[in-house]
Scaffold this motif. Structure first.
Motif, short mmCIF file in Angstrom:
data_model
loop_
_atom_site.label_atom_id
_atom_site.label_comp_id
_atom_site.label_asym_id
_atom_site.label_seq_id
_atom_site.Cartn_x
_atom_site.Cartn_y
_atom_site.Cartn_z
N ARG A 127 48.39 28.06 140.04
CA ARG A 127 49.44 28.93 139.52
C ARG A 127 49.56 28.85 138.00
O ARG A 127 49.90 29.82 137.33
CB ARG A 127 50.78 28.59 140.20
N SER A 128 49.25 27.68 137.46
CA SER A 128 49.33 27.52 135.99
C SER A 128 48.25 28.33 135.28
O SER A 128 48.37 28.61 134.09
CB SER A 128 49.20 26.04 135.63
N GLU A 129 47.18 28.70 135.99
CA GLU A 129 46.09 29.48 135.40
C GLU A 129 46.28 30.99 135.58
O GLU A 129 45.49 31.76 135.05
CB GLU A 129 44.76 29.09 136.05
N ALA A 130 47.30 31.40 136.34
CA ALA A 130 47.45 32.80 136.69
C ALA A 130 48.39 33.51 135.70
O ALA A 130 49.59 33.21 135.66
CB ALA A 130 48.00 32.93 138.11
N PRO A 131 47.88 34.44 134.88
CA PRO A 131 48.74 35.15 133.93
C PRO A 131 49.92 35.85 134.59
O PRO A 131 50.99 35.97 133.98
CB PRO A 131 47.78 36.16 133.30
N VAL A 132 49.76 36.30 135.86
CA VAL A 132 50.85 37.04 136.50
C VAL A 132 52.07 36.16 136.75
O VAL A 132 53.18 36.66 136.94
CB VAL A 132 50.36 37.67 137.83
N TYR A 133 51.90 34.83 136.71
CA TYR A 133 53.02 33.91 136.93
C TYR A 133 53.72 33.53 135.63
O TYR A 133 54.49 32.56 135.59
CB TYR A 133 52.54 32.66 137.66
N GLN A 252 31.20 39.03 139.63
CA GLN A 252 31.73 37.68 139.62
C GLN A 252 32.97 37.62 140.52
O GLN A 252 33.57 38.65 140.82
CB GLN A 252 32.08 37.20 138.21
N ALA A 253 33.32 36.42 140.94
CA ALA A 253 34.45 36.25 141.85
C ALA A 253 35.76 36.70 141.20
O ALA A 253 36.00 36.42 140.01
CB ALA A 253 34.55 34.79 142.28
N ILE A 254 36.58 37.41 141.96
CA ILE A 254 37.89 37.84 141.49
C ILE A 254 38.85 36.65 141.54
O ILE A 254 39.00 36.00 142.59
CB ILE A 254 38.44 38.97 142.37
N PRO A 255 39.53 36.31 140.44
CA PRO A 255 40.49 35.21 140.48
C PRO A 255 41.75 35.61 141.25
O PRO A 255 42.35 36.66 140.98
CB PRO A 255 40.80 34.93 139.00
N VAL A 256 42.14 34.80 142.21
CA VAL A 256 43.33 35.05 143.01
C VAL A 256 44.21 33.81 142.99
O VAL A 256 43.73 32.70 142.70
CB VAL A 256 42.98 35.43 144.47
N VAL A 257 45.49 34.00 143.29
CA VAL A 257 46.43 32.90 143.29
C VAL A 257 47.31 33.00 144.53
O VAL A 257 47.65 34.09 144.98
CB VAL A 257 47.28 32.91 141.99
N ARG A 258 47.65 31.86 145.10
CA ARG A 258 48.48 31.84 146.29
C ARG A 258 49.90 32.28 145.95
O ARG A 258 50.45 31.93 144.91
CB ARG A 258 48.50 30.42 146.87
N GLY A 259 50.50 33.09 146.82
CA GLY A 259 51.87 33.53 146.61
C GLY A 259 52.86 32.38 146.67
O GLY A 259 52.54 31.28 147.14
#
Length: 530
Positions: A127-133, A252-259
């Motif tokens: 989650r710390s790597e996800a800009p949407v958070y 390349q792999a799409i970066p995803v983050v757990r809700g």
């Protein structure tokens, strides 16, 4: 099943690093000269959509980013709105597919077809790597009225987020994650309605969960890399996630983050994501809404109601908005034409149909849904009829399409002047048009009346190829010789002729046409040959 490609195995034909998010995509679009920034406040209700509708009719047709929505100048979220995202721009479609922006349409479709064979699973990040958070709202903090969610058309039943969105659900049986593009109407400060046509994946997921008396988790990204809009609009196998196809296209792999309030995987680089839950039997009236055929869809008596449990967003997020309208102002038309064509072509390849030279779902035909043209080299009796029937009912082409047209390989399927010429000079209606009845259509088809007849439709299969049984004696078309074309091409500028010389697909060739004992003709054989 195809083995997923590693990122290192996939060549990026655009010659640059793959685009990571909407902001990087907009930067490249601006460099291309296809982005307009509007700094003055503009009304979210009908005014923004009117600007997008009119800009789409220009050539070139720019994307437009509204920096401020009137009345939201002091909003704590500070959302901006992007309209005419891809529009009719082939350049922006090519950019999104990670291809050179000057790629010709048929070649772009072929490249997209090949990329759809590649699948790269997504890459989960913290989650710390996800800009949407960057920012999160939960509980009583959630108020969707803080977002300038727009009204698109005068008779719309409310304000709609998207439909340039990625709606994420999980199959209750297999557990696979689906990404779809569906309209979402604002229903309250923490509620949105979710409309889906019959047969669509998210609707199937919700129905199966409700049959068990269970709630279902849902998420939606309202500010996305346009690639998600492309893949989310297509029909793929119901056991493979669109994340894998998006990764294959991007290389390349799409970066995803757990809700945080759901167990769903969210696009980590999205601008804004909502998470929520749909409780069993929870519905609310929805619509009408101006839809992709260029007509209002009928109001739904009850659409699944999403209770929003979290909102995540980047600072000053960009909300992506897709206007559904007549061509060329229908947002889905341009990109949908390319990706749907590639999907149908790929389906025909998988079915073993040889000799396909191109497939084109025309963007002017109800958002790219209504007409499919197949260019093929006829190799055996019934070849054209077989291609027509399969293109009409394959997974990529079955939904809605009304007219499926087959033409010979000398016809460019993307050039409707040539297609219409072939229909007028090679199609004998009494012999060459067949009808399929009770096929998969949509509640949004205005020709099916009374509306209770929907979502069943029909399809016309139009064989505009030269009659196969009489190919040797079919009237010979007038064509340039290759040597003359090359001579004119070499002198084009010298002669002071404007622009670039048009491309030509058919040239004059020498054919040996001889008489046979049985009274027939066959190219390439001398009398007495067996």
């Amino acid at each position: 099943m195809n083995k997923p490609f590693e990122a290192s195995e996939v060549e990026n034909n655009a010659g640059t690093e793959p685009i990571q998010d909407l902001r990087e995509w907009l930067g490249r679009v601006e460099e291309m000269g296809e982005l307009v920034r509007v700094k003055q406040p503009v009304d979210r209700d009908e005014e923004m959509s009117a600007v997008g509708y009119l800009l789409a009719k220009q050539d070139p047709s720019p994307a437009v980013l509204f920096e401020q929505a009137a009345g939201f100048e002091k909003s704590p979220i500070g959302a901006r709105l992007l309209w005419n995202i891809l529009g009719p721009s082939v350049k922006r479609v090519a950019l999104t597919l990670e291809e050179p922006v000057d790629t010709p349409v048929v070649e772009l479709i072929r490249l997209a077809k090949d990329k759809l064979k590649r699948r790269i699973p997504p890459r989960e990040v913290s989650r710390s790597e996800a800009p949407v958070y960057e920012n999160t709202l939960t509980g009583d903090q959630i108020d969707l009225n803080l977002l300038p969610i727009p009204k698109h058309w005068p008779l719309d039943g409310g304000r709609y987020a998207g439909t340039a969105d990625a709606v994420i659900t999980r199959d209750p049986d297999s557990g696979y994650i689906n990404i779809g593009t569906y309209r979402m109407m604002l229903q309250g400060k923490n509620q949105v309605g979710l409309y889906m046509s019959p047969g669509k994946d998210a609707r199937l997921h919700i129905t199966r969960a409700w049959e068990r008396g269970e709630s279902i988790q849902v998420a939606a990204a309202w500010g996305i890399d346009p690639l998600f809009m492309m893949v989310g609009s297509q029909t793929f196998p119901k056991n493979v996630s669109e994340y894998e196809f998006a990764g294959g296209i991007k290389g390349q792999a799409i970066p995803v983050v757990r809700g945080t309030t759901t167990d769903l995987l969210l696009p980590a680089n999205a601008e804004l994501v909502i998470e929520g839950i749909i409780r069993p039997g929870s519905v609310k009236p929805e619509g009408p809404f101006g839809e992709f055929p260029g007509y209002y869809g009928r109001p739904e008596a009850g659409c699944p109601l999403v209770e929003v449990t979290a909102v995540h967003y980047r600072s000053k997020p960009i909300l992506t908005n897709a206007l559904m309208a007549d061509y060329p102002s229908c947002e889905q038309s341009g990109f949908f034409s390319v990706v749907r064509s590639a999907k149908i072509w790929d389906d025909l390849d998988k079915l073993g149909i040889p000799g396909i030279h191109g497939v084109y779902a025309h963007p002017a035909a109800a958002g790219g849904f209504g007409v499919t043209v197949i260019s093929l080299e006829q190799r055996y009796a019934g070849h054209a009829a077989q291609a027509l029937a399969l293109a009409a009912q394959c997974p990529g082409g079955a939904y809605y399409t009304k007219l499926i047209i087959a033409v010979d390989e000398d016809i460019d399927p993307t050039d409707m002047d040539q297609v219409i010429w072939a229909m007028a000079s090679r199609c004998n209606p009494i012999d060459d048009i067949d009808i399929l009845r009770n096929t998969w259509s949509t509640w949004l088809d205005p020709t099916q009346n009374p509306p209770e007849n929907r979502p069943y439709g029909s399809k016309a299969l139009i064989n505009a190829c030269k009659e196969h049984r009489h190919l040797p004696v079919f009237s010979k078309r007038t064509t340039l010789s290759r040597s003359t074309y090359d001579k004119v091409a070499s002198r084009w500028q010298e002669l002071g002729l404007p622009g670039r010389i048009p491309s030509v697909r058919a040239f004059e060739e020498e054919h040996k046409i001889v008489y046979h004992e049985v009274g027939g003709f066959e190219p390439g054989k001398q009398p007495g040959e067996e």
